[in-house]
Design an enzyme around this catalytic site. Structure first.
Site, short mmCIF file in Angstrom:
data_model
loop_
_atom_site.label_atom_id
_atom_site.label_comp_id
_atom_site.label_asym_id
_atom_site.label_seq_id
_atom_site.Cartn_x
_atom_site.Cartn_y
_atom_site.Cartn_z
N HIS A 3 -5.29 10.86 -2.83
CA HIS A 3 -5.10 10.80 -1.42
C HIS A 3 -5.74 9.43 -1.10
O HIS A 3 -4.96 9.14 -0.23
CB HIS A 3 -4.60 11.84 -0.76
CG HIS A 3 -3.57 12.50 -0.10
ND1 HIS A 3 -3.09 11.27 0.99
CD2 HIS A 3 -2.47 13.23 0.41
CE1 HIS A 3 -2.15 11.42 1.28
NE2 HIS A 3 -1.91 13.20 1.45
N ASP B 98 16.52 5.67 -11.08
CA ASP B 98 17.26 5.63 -11.66
C ASP B 98 16.03 4.93 -13.10
O ASP B 98 16.09 3.66 -13.00
CB ASP B 98 18.20 5.14 -11.54
CG ASP B 98 19.53 5.73 -12.79
OD1 ASP B 98 18.76 5.59 -14.01
OD2 ASP B 98 20.47 5.14 -12.55
#
Length: 447
Positions: A164, A388
Site C-alpha cells: 500500500h 477482459d
C-alpha cells in the site's frame, strides 16, 4: 478447506529492465502511515477460458509487458539505517526485481461455491489469494505485487495483493486494467508512460526518519474473546436501494444546498446498523474511517491518473447515542464533512504533525478491535468489471483476508449498473443481529 494445490511459483520481471537511471521513490507521511498495514487483497472471478487459450503463459507474458509500464510494482522497498539518531528511512527502489506469480488449481471448487445465494463468503476463499500476513514493511524482502491465478472446475479466480505504500486502489486497478488489455490484445505498445505522483510537501525533508522502535513488527493482536469469530458477507445495494437511501438522508437534512452522495449514504447506513448491534454503551465514541483520494484536493492538484498512493484514512466520529438518535442524514453529514475537510492545508498540517510525532505505526489498520470502528476500503468508482483478459469479463469481485478486523467494509461496484456491493467482515453475533434487523435489510439484498 478447498482442495487447492500450488502448481508453480515464479517471479515475473518487466520485459525491459534498464538499470541506467533507475527510479527511487521517496515516501511521504501518507505512504508511511501504511507501514504496518497488511497488503490489501482483492480478486476477480472469471468464467473458464477455452483450453487452447494458453491461460498461464499468456497471463505471464502480458504481466511482464504491463510491469514495463507499471515499473514500481516490480521494485523493492529499501530500509536505510540512520545510526546518528537511532532511526530508519524507507524508499522504493524500482530495480526490476519483479512480481510474484502463483499458478494454482482447486479442481473440487466450482463458480457456484463462490457465489453463495445468501451472500456469505466461503472460508476457503482465503486460499485463493497470494499472501498471508504480509505487511508493507515486509516489502524489503517480499515482492511489492503478488498474483495468484487459480483454476477451478468451471472458472478462474485471479487474486492479487500489493504494497500500500507503493500504490492505492485507484493505481492498482489502473494497472490491472492495463494488464487485461495487453493480454487481450497481445500488445503493450499503445499504453501511455506512467506518470508518478512526483509530489512531496514543501518544507518537509526526505527521507523521513522514523525511530527503530516504531518500525518493529507488531505482535499479533489479542482478540476480545477466545471464541470471537469474524465472518464475511456481501451485501448488494441496488440502484433503487441507493436512490432511496440518498433521498432519505437528504430529506432528513432538509437542505437544498447540501447533497449526500451515494457512497456517503450507503456508508452511513452500514455505520449506524453495525454499531447498533455492537453492544456498546450509548456514550461510547465510534469511528467511521473513510479512505479519501487526495489527488484533486491538493494545490496545485495532481493528475487523476498519476500513479502512487494518495489515499488517506480520515475518521468521522460520533457517539452511539448520536449515531442512533439523530438519523441517517446526520450520520451521512458527518462523513460528508470529513471528506470535505481534506484540503491542501489539512494535508500540510497532518504531514507536519505526523513527522514531529511519529507514533502508532504498529497499530496498523487493526488497532481497534473493540467493535467501535468501521473502515471503508476501496471504492465503487474503481474499474472492476471492465477487465477482459481475452476470454470474458468477471463474474464477481471479492476481497481477501488482509487487514481483516470486524468492521472492515470493502466497496465494489455491483455487476448491475449503478449498484454497489459491500463485502463486510463482522463478528458473527453482529452479523446474525444485522440480518435480523428489518430497518437494515429494507435497503439491501444479498447476492
Amino acid at each position: 478447506m478447498a482442495d487447492l494445490v500450488i502448481i508453480s511459483s515464479s517471479i515475473v520481471r518487466p520485459v525491459i529492465n534498464s538499470q541506467l537511471g533507475r527510479t527511487k521513490i521517496h515516501l511521504t507521511p501518507f505512504d508511511l502511515t501504511h507501514l504496518q498495514y497488511d497488503y490489501p487483497q482483492r480478486g476477480l472471478l472469471f468464467p473458464k477460458p477455452d483450453p487452447d487459450f494458453h491461460l498461464i503463459s499468456r497471463l505471464k507474458t502480458s504481466l511482464s509487458l504491463a510491469l514495463e509500464t507499471y515499473f514500481p510494482f516490480a521494485g523493492r522497498l529499501v530500509k536505510v539505517e540512520n545510526p546518528e539518531d537511532n532511526s530508519v528511512s524507507f524508499f522504493i527502489d524500482c530495480d526490476g526485481s519483479g512480481a510474484r506469480f502463483l499458478h494454482a488449481e482447486a479442481k473440487s471448487v466450482s463458480v457456484s461455491d463462490f457465489l453463495q445465494p445468501d451472500g456469505s463468503v466461503p472460508s476457503f476463499i482465503q486460499h485463493f489469494f497470494p499472501a498471508d500476513d504480509i505487511k508493507s514493511s515486509d516489502g524489503v524482502s517480499e515482492p511489492l505485487l503478488a498474483l495468484q491465478v487459480t483454476e477451478v472446475k468451471d472458472g478462474v479466480f485471479i487474486g492479487f495483493c500489493y504494497n500500500h505504500m507503493v500504490a492505492d486502489g485507484a493505481s492498482m486497478w489502473s494497472f490491472f486494467h492495463t494488464w487485461s488489455k495487453i493480454c487481450s490484445s497481445g500488445s503493450g505498445s499503445d499504453h501511455q508512460p506512467l506518470i508518478l505522483k512526483g509530489w512531496f510537501l514543501d518544507g518537509i525533508d526526505y527521507p523521513i526518519h522514523i525511530l527503530v522502535s516504531e518500525t518493529e513488527r507488531p505482535q499479533p493482536r489479542r482478540e476480545l474473546s477466545p471464541v470471537a469469530v469474524t465472518k464475511d458477507r456481501v451485501f448488494h445495494f441496488t440502484k433503487k436501494n441507493i436512490s432511496d437511501l440518498k433521498a432519505k438522508a437528504n430529506t432528513e437534512l432538509g437542505s437544498s444546498e447540501l447533497k449526500i452522495s451515494s457512497v456517503q449514504a450507503v456508508s452511513a447506513h452500514m455505520w449506524r446498523s453495525i454499531i447498533k448491534h455492537g453492544g456498546l454503551s450509548r456514550e461510547k465514541q465510534t469511528h467511521c474511517k473513510v479512505a479519501v483520494d487526495l489527488r484533486q484536493r491538493l494545490n496545485p492538484p495532481l493528475g487523476k491518473e498519476c500513479f502512487g498512493n494518495m489515499a488517506y484514512l480520515s475518521s468521522a466520529i460520533a457517539t452511539v447515542e448520536e449515531l442512533l438518535d439523530r438519523g441517517l442524514g446526520w450520520a451521512a453529514l458527518q462523513i460528508n464533512k470529513v471528506v470535505k475537510s481534506q484540503t491542501n492545508e489539512n494535508c500540510k498540517t497532518f504531514a507536519a504533525d505526523w513527522i514531529k510525532n511519529v507514533k502508532n505505526l504498529k497499530l496498523g489498520v487493526g488497532g481497534r478491535v473493540a467493535g467501535d470502528t468501521i473502515v471503508i476500503a476501496s471504492s465503487p468508482r474503481f474499474e472492476v468489471y471492465n477487465n477482459d483478459f481475452g476470454w470474458g469479463k468477471p463474474i464477481a469481485a471479492r476481497a481477501g483476508p488482509g487487514n481483516s478486523i470486524s468492521g472492515k467494509l470493502v466497496f465494489f461496484p455491483g455487476i448491475d449498473e449503478g449498484s454497489i456491493d459491500v463485502q463486510a467482515t463482522l463478528w458473527s453475533d453482529v452479523l446474525v443481529n444485522l440480518l435480523a434487523d428489518v430497518e437494515f435489510v429494507e435497503y439491501v439484498t444479498t447476492v
